[in-house]
Write an enzyme that holds these catalytic residues in place. Structure first.
Site, PDB file in Angstrom:
ATOM      1  N   ASP A 105      -1.844   3.906  -4.472  1.00  0.00           N
ATOM      2  CA  ASP A 105      -2.620   3.106  -3.537  1.00  0.00           C
ATOM      3  C   ASP A 105      -2.183   1.640  -3.535  1.00  0.00           C
ATOM      4  OD1 ASP A 105      -4.563   2.808  -1.510  1.00  0.00           O
ATOM      5  OD2 ASP A 105      -5.945   1.946  -2.956  1.00  0.00           O
ATOM      6  N   HIS A 162       0.859  -1.179   0.000  1.00  0.00           N
ATOM      7  CA  HIS A 162       0.000   0.000   0.000  1.00  0.00           C
ATOM      8  C   HIS A 162       0.899   1.235   0.000  1.00  0.00           C
ATOM      9  CE1 HIS A 162      -3.298   2.697   0.784  1.00  0.00           C
ATOM     10  NE2 HIS A 162      -2.717   3.140   1.888  1.00  0.00           N
ATOM     11  N   ARG A 184      20.274  13.245  11.062  1.00  0.00           N
ATOM     12  CA  ARG A 184      20.567  14.582  10.560  1.00  0.00           C
ATOM     13  C   ARG A 184      21.850  14.620   9.741  1.00  0.00           C
ATOM     14  NH1 ARG A 184      19.418  18.950  15.263  1.00  0.00           N
ATOM     15  NH2 ARG A 184      19.796  20.286  13.452  1.00  0.00           N
ATOM     16  N   LYS A 195       0.412  10.581   1.308  1.00  0.00           N
ATOM     17  CA  LYS A 195       1.204   9.963   0.234  1.00  0.00           C
ATOM     18  C   LYS A 195       0.729  10.422  -1.141  1.00  0.00           C
ATOM     19  CE  LYS A 195       0.251   5.785   1.596  1.00  0.00           C
ATOM     20  NZ  LYS A 195      -0.515   6.104   2.831  1.00  0.00           N
TER      21      LYS A 195
END
Length: 313
Positions: free
Chosen positions: A181, A142, A247, A163
């Protein structure tokens, strides 16, 4: 394991492979159980100890030239030994006429005999590609798959994280939608993951507040593509003040799909962050890494060199 029949092969790829059924029509329902092909050169010479009966048998100019050197009374035995209940079918390439013995045995053994006008190497290449896809390990995830600067980026995340909206902005920026999807993924050629969408909802996206939209109709055919290799996975998640996010990029994370390791970037989502630009930059950075350049490691190396230099002074 997926199952296909000789009839499936003929219906789906018969035109592309220029297959002409010349004998053994009763064998159309035989199953093809292997993606590998076999040229029965040693079998025709009489060596059958390791003969791959379960594979499609491809007979080209080499095999037919050899069989013509065999006395006519021996040809029956040579051909008959090539047939087995597991044998899906025979294909004679280069437009050559199948030997009469092969045709009669095909009808008798209920095994299809095909002829194709394609050259042997071309035919084997096309048929191998078809069978490789048919027998490829498969999964469905998905998410959204987008082609960004030639990098297939699979965007994952919980429902409602954004998304599809992020993918829509990427498409608006000139990138291409592969699937929304429901993303189907096949593992082919060893460790290549090929992603594509469902035939039913292909080119469509569901955007909350807008409903269903057709990307190809809205943005044109250049905004979509049917298949793309998955090279990078982006995991979207809600921003958490209690979580420490990477980071520097020195510790590269991966995710496993169908036993293939793919680079993984986790991007926290919160208002004011432009997720589509971050994904776009992540895709470009992944291209640089594939070319051998890693910005984080390069900076780390320069810092270490600089510290070492000052210590020496």
């Amino acid at each position: 394991m997926p199952e296909i029949t000789v009839r499936d092969l003929l219906d789906e790829e018969g035109k592309e492979l220029q297959l002409e059924l010349v004998a053994g029509e009763a064998g159309l329902n035989k199953k093809i159980t292997s993606s590998d092909l076999h040229r029965p050169q040693l079998g025709l010479s009489g060596f059958l100890e390791y003969f791959a009966y379960e594979r499609i048998q491809v007979i080209g100019l080499t095999e037919l030239t050899y069989i013509n050197t065999i006395p006519e009374q021996d040809r029956w035995d040579r051909f008959e030994h090539l047939f087995n209940e597991k044998t899906p079918c025979f294909v004679v390439t280069t437009g050559l006429a199948p030997p009469s013995e092969l045709i009669e045995l095909g009808n008798r053994k209920q095994t299809c005999i095909f002829r194709t006008q394609l050259q042997t190497t071309r035919f084997i290449s096309l048929l191998s590609n078809y069978l490789e896809v048919k027998f490829a390990p498969h999964t469905t995830v998905h998410g959204v798959l987008v082609d960004i600067y030639g990098v297939g980026v699979l965007i994952l995340g919980p429902s409602g994280i954004g998304k599809s909206e992020t993918a829509l902005e990427l498409i608006h920026r000139g990138h291409r939608l592969v699937a929304d999807d429901v993303v189907h993924i096949d593992r082919i050629a060893g460790n290549v993951l090929m992603g594509y969408g469902s035939d039913i909802i292909k080119y469509h996206m569901e955007i909350r507040g807008l409903g269903i939209i057709n990307i190809r109709n809205l943005f044109g055919v250049s905004a979509v593509r049917t298949r793309k290799r998955v090279s990078l996975v982006i995991q979207l998640e809600e921003w958490s003040d209690h979580k420490e996010y990477d980071r520097t990029g020195l510790s590269e994370k991966t995710i496993e799909i169908l036993n293939v390791e793919l680079p993984l970037l986790t991007i926290p989502v919160r208002p004011s962050r432009n997720i589509s630009i971050l994904i776009e930059v992540g895709a470009m950075d992944q291209r640089l890494k594939r070319m051998g350049y890693n910005a984080a490691k390069d900076l780390d190396r320069m810092l270490i060199d600089n510290i070492t230099k000052h210590k020496d002074e």
